[in-house]
Design a protein around this motif. Structure first.
Motif, PDB file in Angstrom:
ATOM      1  N   ARG A 153       0.825  -1.219   0.000  1.00  0.00           N
ATOM      2  CA  ARG A 153       0.000   0.000   0.000  1.00  0.00           C
ATOM      3  C   ARG A 153       0.859   1.268   0.000  1.00  0.00           C
ATOM      4  O   ARG A 153       0.505   2.275   0.605  1.00  0.00           O
ATOM      5  N   SER A 154       2.031   1.206  -0.638  1.00  0.00           N
ATOM      6  CA  SER A 154       2.887   2.402  -0.664  1.00  0.00           C
ATOM      7  C   SER A 154       2.263   3.465  -1.565  1.00  0.00           C
ATOM      8  O   SER A 154       1.450   3.167  -2.444  1.00  0.00           O
ATOM      9  N   ASN A 155       2.696   4.719  -1.326  1.00  0.00           N
ATOM     10  CA  ASN A 155       2.203   5.832  -2.152  1.00  0.00           C
ATOM     11  C   ASN A 155       2.731   5.731  -3.581  1.00  0.00           C
ATOM     12  O   ASN A 155       2.129   6.258  -4.515  1.00  0.00           O
TER      13      ASN A 155
ATOM     14  N   HIS B 197      -1.696  -5.661   2.967  1.00  0.00           N
ATOM     15  CA  HIS B 197      -0.516  -4.962   3.487  1.00  0.00           C
ATOM     16  C   HIS B 197       0.057  -5.730   4.659  1.00  0.00           C
ATOM     17  O   HIS B 197      -0.398  -6.858   4.939  1.00  0.00           O
ATOM     18  N   SER B 198       1.003  -5.102   5.361  1.00  0.00           N
ATOM     19  CA  SER B 198       1.735  -5.828   6.414  1.00  0.00           C
ATOM     20  C   SER B 198       0.824  -6.284   7.558  1.00  0.00           C
ATOM     21  O   SER B 198       1.182  -7.194   8.293  1.00  0.00           O
ATOM     22  N   LYS B 199      -0.331  -5.660   7.716  1.00  0.00           N
ATOM     23  CA  LYS B 199      -1.222  -6.034   8.833  1.00  0.00           C
ATOM     24  C   LYS B 199      -2.366  -6.944   8.373  1.00  0.00           C
ATOM     25  O   LYS B 199      -3.257  -7.273   9.150  1.00  0.00           O
TER      26      LYS B 199
ATOM     27  N   GLY C 202       8.380  -6.083  -1.606  1.00  0.00           N
ATOM     28  CA  GLY C 202       9.798  -5.948  -1.281  1.00  0.00           C
ATOM     29  C   GLY C 202      10.266  -7.102  -0.418  1.00  0.00           C
ATOM     30  O   GLY C 202      11.168  -6.945   0.403  1.00  0.00           O
ATOM     31  N   ARG C 203       9.623  -8.271  -0.561  1.00  0.00           N
ATOM     32  CA  ARG C 203      10.058  -9.487   0.159  1.00  0.00           C
ATOM     33  C   ARG C 203      10.205 -10.612  -0.848  1.00  0.00           C
ATOM     34  O   ARG C 203       9.197 -11.036  -1.455  1.00  0.00           O
ATOM     35  N   ALA C 204      11.421 -11.088  -1.011  1.00  0.00           N
ATOM     36  CA  ALA C 204      11.706 -12.070  -2.052  1.00  0.00           C
ATOM     37  C   ALA C 204      10.799 -13.292  -1.926  1.00  0.00           C
ATOM     38  O   ALA C 204      10.705 -13.905  -0.858  1.00  0.00           O
TER      39      ALA C 204
ATOM     40  N   ASP D 292       4.526  -9.197 -10.910  1.00  0.00           N
ATOM     41  CA  ASP D 292       5.545  -9.105  -9.861  1.00  0.00           C
ATOM     42  C   ASP D 292       6.288  -7.774  -9.968  1.00  0.00           C
ATOM     43  O   ASP D 292       7.105  -7.574 -10.870  1.00  0.00           O
ATOM     44  N   VAL D 293       5.986  -6.868  -9.047  1.00  0.00           N
ATOM     45  CA  VAL D 293       6.654  -5.556  -9.056  1.00  0.00           C
ATOM     46  C   VAL D 293       7.970  -5.611  -8.268  1.00  0.00           C
ATOM     47  O   VAL D 293       8.879  -4.826  -8.488  1.00  0.00           O
ATOM     48  N   GLY D 294       8.080  -6.562  -7.359  1.00  0.00           N
ATOM     49  CA  GLY D 294       9.200  -6.618  -6.413  1.00  0.00           C
ATOM     50  C   GLY D 294      10.562  -6.697  -7.075  1.00  0.00           C
ATOM     51  O   GLY D 294      10.738  -7.339  -8.115  1.00  0.00           O
TER      52      GLY D 294
ATOM     53  N   VAL E  27       8.111  -5.827 -15.052  1.00  0.00           N
ATOM     54  CA  VAL E  27       7.628  -4.475 -14.719  1.00  0.00           C
ATOM     55  C   VAL E  27       8.757  -3.432 -14.783  1.00  0.00           C
ATOM     56  O   VAL E  27       8.515  -2.282 -15.159  1.00  0.00           O
ATOM     57  N   GLY E  28       9.979  -3.824 -14.432  1.00  0.00           N
ATOM     58  CA  GLY E  28      11.099  -2.865 -14.369  1.00  0.00           C
ATOM     59  C   GLY E  28      11.267  -2.034 -15.638  1.00  0.00           C
ATOM     60  O   GLY E  28      11.225  -0.796 -15.586  1.00  0.00           O
ATOM     61  N   PRO E  29      11.448  -2.668 -16.806  1.00  0.00           N
ATOM     62  CA  PRO E  29      11.623  -1.878 -18.036  1.00  0.00           C
ATOM     63  C   PRO E  29      10.395  -1.022 -18.367  1.00  0.00           C
ATOM     64  O   PRO E  29      10.525   0.048 -18.964  1.00  0.00           O
ATOM     65  N   MET E  30       9.212  -1.493 -17.949  1.00  0.00           N
ATOM     66  CA  MET E  30       7.984  -0.734 -18.220  1.00  0.00           C
ATOM     67  C   MET E  30       7.972   0.577 -17.417  1.00  0.00           C
ATOM     68  O   MET E  30       7.480   1.602 -17.892  1.00  0.00           O
ATOM     69  N   THR E  31       8.499   0.533 -16.200  1.00  0.00           N
ATOM     70  CA  THR E  31       8.532   1.738 -15.360  1.00  0.00           C
ATOM     71  C   THR E  31       9.323   2.837 -16.067  1.00  0.00           C
ATOM     72  O   THR E  31       8.897   3.998 -16.128  1.00  0.00           O
ATOM     73  N   ILE E  32      10.459   2.468 -16.630  1.00  0.00           N
ATOM     74  CA  ILE E  32      11.301   3.461 -17.306  1.00  0.00           C
ATOM     75  C   ILE E  32      10.609   3.965 -18.575  1.00  0.00           C
ATOM     76  O   ILE E  32      10.601   5.164 -18.863  1.00  0.00           O
TER      77      ILE E  32
HETATM   78  P1  NAD Z   1       7.375  -0.069   0.428  1.00  0.00           P
HETATM   79  O1  NAD Z   1       8.370  -0.659   1.373  1.00  0.00           O
HETATM   80  O2  NAD Z   1       7.134   1.375   0.442  1.00  0.00           O
HETATM   81  O3  NAD Z   1       5.982  -0.797   0.662  1.00  0.00           O
HETATM   82  C1  NAD Z   1       5.888  -2.168   0.883  1.00  0.00           C
HETATM   83  C2  NAD Z   1       4.454  -2.534   1.195  1.00  0.00           C
HETATM   84  O4  NAD Z   1       4.375  -3.928   1.440  1.00  0.00           O
HETATM   85  C3  NAD Z   1       3.908  -1.844   2.436  1.00  0.00           C
HETATM   86  O5  NAD Z   1       2.699  -1.195   2.095  1.00  0.00           O
HETATM   87  C4  NAD Z   1       3.666  -2.959   3.438  1.00  0.00           C
HETATM   88  O6  NAD Z   1       2.465  -2.763   4.181  1.00  0.00           O
HETATM   89  C5  NAD Z   1       3.553  -4.181   2.560  1.00  0.00           C
HETATM   90  N1  NAD Z   1       4.035  -5.398   3.236  1.00  0.00           N
HETATM   91  C6  NAD Z   1       5.188  -5.562   3.905  1.00  0.00           C
HETATM   92  N2  NAD Z   1       5.278  -6.836   4.371  1.00  0.00           N
HETATM   93  C7  NAD Z   1       4.148  -7.449   3.987  1.00  0.00           C
HETATM   94  C8  NAD Z   1       3.652  -8.762   4.161  1.00  0.00           C
HETATM   95  N3  NAD Z   1       4.344  -9.692   4.851  1.00  0.00           N
HETATM   96  N4  NAD Z   1       2.452  -9.071   3.649  1.00  0.00           N
HETATM   97  C9  NAD Z   1       1.748  -8.165   2.951  1.00  0.00           C
HETATM   98  N5  NAD Z   1       2.174  -6.910   2.746  1.00  0.00           N
HETATM   99  C10 NAD Z   1       3.368  -6.559   3.247  1.00  0.00           C
HETATM  100  O7  NAD Z   1       7.827  -0.592  -1.004  1.00  0.00           O
HETATM  101  P2  NAD Z   1       7.466  -0.032  -2.491  1.00  0.00           P
HETATM  102  O8  NAD Z   1       8.230   1.205  -2.749  1.00  0.00           O
HETATM  103  O9  NAD Z   1       6.002  -0.054  -2.711  1.00  0.00           O
HETATM  104  O10 NAD Z   1       8.141  -1.197  -3.351  1.00  0.00           O
HETATM  105  C11 NAD Z   1       7.715  -2.541  -3.260  1.00  0.00           C
HETATM  106  C12 NAD Z   1       8.640  -3.410  -4.082  1.00  0.00           C
HETATM  107  O11 NAD Z   1       8.547  -3.021  -5.447  1.00  0.00           O
HETATM  108  C13 NAD Z   1      10.130  -3.298  -3.726  1.00  0.00           C
HETATM  109  O12 NAD Z   1      10.737  -4.555  -3.944  1.00  0.00           O
HETATM  110  C14 NAD Z   1      10.649  -2.304  -4.732  1.00  0.00           C
HETATM  111  O13 NAD Z   1      12.037  -2.460  -4.989  1.00  0.00           O
HETATM  112  C15 NAD Z   1       9.837  -2.676  -5.926  1.00  0.00           C
HETATM  113  N6  NAD Z   1       9.659  -1.605  -6.914  1.00  0.00           N
HETATM  114  C16 NAD Z   1       9.859  -1.963  -8.208  1.00  0.00           C
HETATM  115  C17 NAD Z   1       9.674  -1.032  -9.197  1.00  0.00           C
HETATM  116  C18 NAD Z   1       9.873  -1.461 -10.614  1.00  0.00           C
HETATM  117  O14 NAD Z   1      10.018  -0.635 -11.483  1.00  0.00           O
HETATM  118  N7  NAD Z   1       9.848  -2.768 -10.880  1.00  0.00           N
HETATM  119  C19 NAD Z   1       9.302   0.280  -8.889  1.00  0.00           C
HETATM  120  C20 NAD Z   1       9.063   0.613  -7.559  1.00  0.00           C
HETATM  121  C21 NAD Z   1       9.251  -0.351  -6.573  1.00  0.00           C
END
Ligand code: NAD
Length: 287
Positions: free
Chosen positions: A165-167, A188-190, A209-211, A227-229, A261-266
């Motif tokens: 739920r990041s901005n 989200h995390s909760k 952001g968790r592998a 997969d955005v991670g 998703v990575g190349p699409m962001t750019i």
């Molecule tokens: P962030 O840390 O701001 O947000 C992470 C979100 O995950 C939080 O809202 C949190 O509530 C949630 N979260 C954490 N642990 C959780 C769990 N166990 N279960 C469910 N939800 C959980 O991260 P972000 O900036 O949104 O980035 C997320 C990922 O995307 C990162 O790996 C980042 O590197 C990647 N990213 C990739 C691109 C791209 O172009 N591919 C762009 C931006 C971010």
């Protein structure tokens, strides 16, 4: 085996289109310009900034890089942004996040002119996205929507689960899916029962952001898995938030990491920059 949603290929197609648009704008006397600001020595940020500069060069977008030292003051950074806001050669201003701890990120984002905010992080642009009346879409969520569109998957009425739920990613992603008439759940995390919620999804977008948090047991047969991670592992390899092999066995379509998703962001950042230049051109070239 699932269809692979090839972000690298689609990003190339988008950049080729942007190249043609950039030539037309340049002929009219308005070469799109992007200023990229990086503060400090974050190695991941350095890689992202280099990719953005390379994409600008490939398309023909004029780019300026400001690599500022770690101890740059907030005041100095705000003054630079103000200068770039007034510079008519610059159509987009990007401040690479994260910033060093002594600089208030919110103040910096708010200082960028909304018309040059090609990341779409400024509250004015966030509000515009909320009401579906926008010039710029946030790059990562917009890239995800383009990938889904390109594959012919219709989002209307689909059960979509966004994890995160990041901005920057999760919240705007949910809004764009809603604009496509999907039914959206944000985890989200909760969230108490993540696996159960994800199992309901026709479309899963993982931005945590968790592998490899999301595995095949959590995926409905025939789902679309995005997969955005981007997680750097100890051996320096890159892993997504999705366990690719187990999810690909059940999914209809899935994005790889890297190359999804990575190349699409750019590509979307480039699209916003060209759009900003095009808007400036129709206003008479002056911001
Ligand atoms: P962030 O840390 O701001 O947000 C992470 C979100 O995950 C939080 O809202 C949190 O509530 C949630 N979260 C954490 N642990 C959780 C769990 N166990 N279960 C469910 N939800 C959980 O991260 P972000 O900036 O949104 O980035 C997320 C990922 O995307 C990162 O790996 C980042 O590197 C990647 N990213 C990739 C691109 C791209 O172009 N591919 C762009 C931006 C971010």
């Amino acid at each position: 085996m699932a269809i692979i949603l090839d972000g690298k290929k689609l990003a190339q197609k988008i950049k080729d289109n942007l190249k043609a648009q950039t030539i037309r704008l340049t002929e009219k006397g308005k070469t799109p310009g992007l200023a990229v600001i990086i503060v400090g020595n974050n190695s991941a940020s350095r890689i992202y900034v280099n990719s953005k500069k390379r994409a600008c060069a490939e398309i023909g977008i004029y780019s300026e890089e400001y690599a500022l030292p770690e101890d740059t003051s907030e005041k100095e950074l705000l003054e630079l942004i103000e200068k770039l806001n007034k510079n008519s050669d610059i159509d987009g201003i990007l401040v690479q996040l994260p910033l060093p701890g002594h600089i208030d990120e919110k103040a910096v984002i708010n200082a960028i002119s909304p018309g040059k905010d090609v990341d779409a992080f400024h509250p004015v642009n966030v509000g515009k996205i909320m009401i579906g009346d926008y010039d710029f879409l946030p790059c990562t969520p917009a890239g995800v929507i383009e990938l889904i569109n390109e594959s012919g998957i219709d989002l209307e009425g689909k059960e979509c689960v966004v994890i995160g739920r990041s901005n920057i990613v999760g919240k705007p992603m949910s809004m764009l899916l809603l604009h496509k008439n999907a039914t959206v759940t944000i985890c989200h995390s909760k969230t108490v029962n993540l696996a159960e919620t994800v199992r309901r999804a026709d479309v899963v977008v993982a931005a945590v952001g968790r592998a490899q948090l999301i595995n095949g047991d959590m995926i409905k047969e025939g789902a679309v898995v995005i997969d955005v991670g981007m997680n750097r592992l100890e051996d320096n390899t890159l892993a997504g938030d999705v366990h690719f092999e187990s999810c690909a066995k059940k999914a209809y379509a899935i994005t790889p990491v890297p190359g999804g998703v990575g190349p699409m962001t750019i590509a979307m950042l480039m699209k916003n920059t060209v759009k900003s230049a095009s808007l400036a051109c129709s206003r008479g070239g002056v911001e």
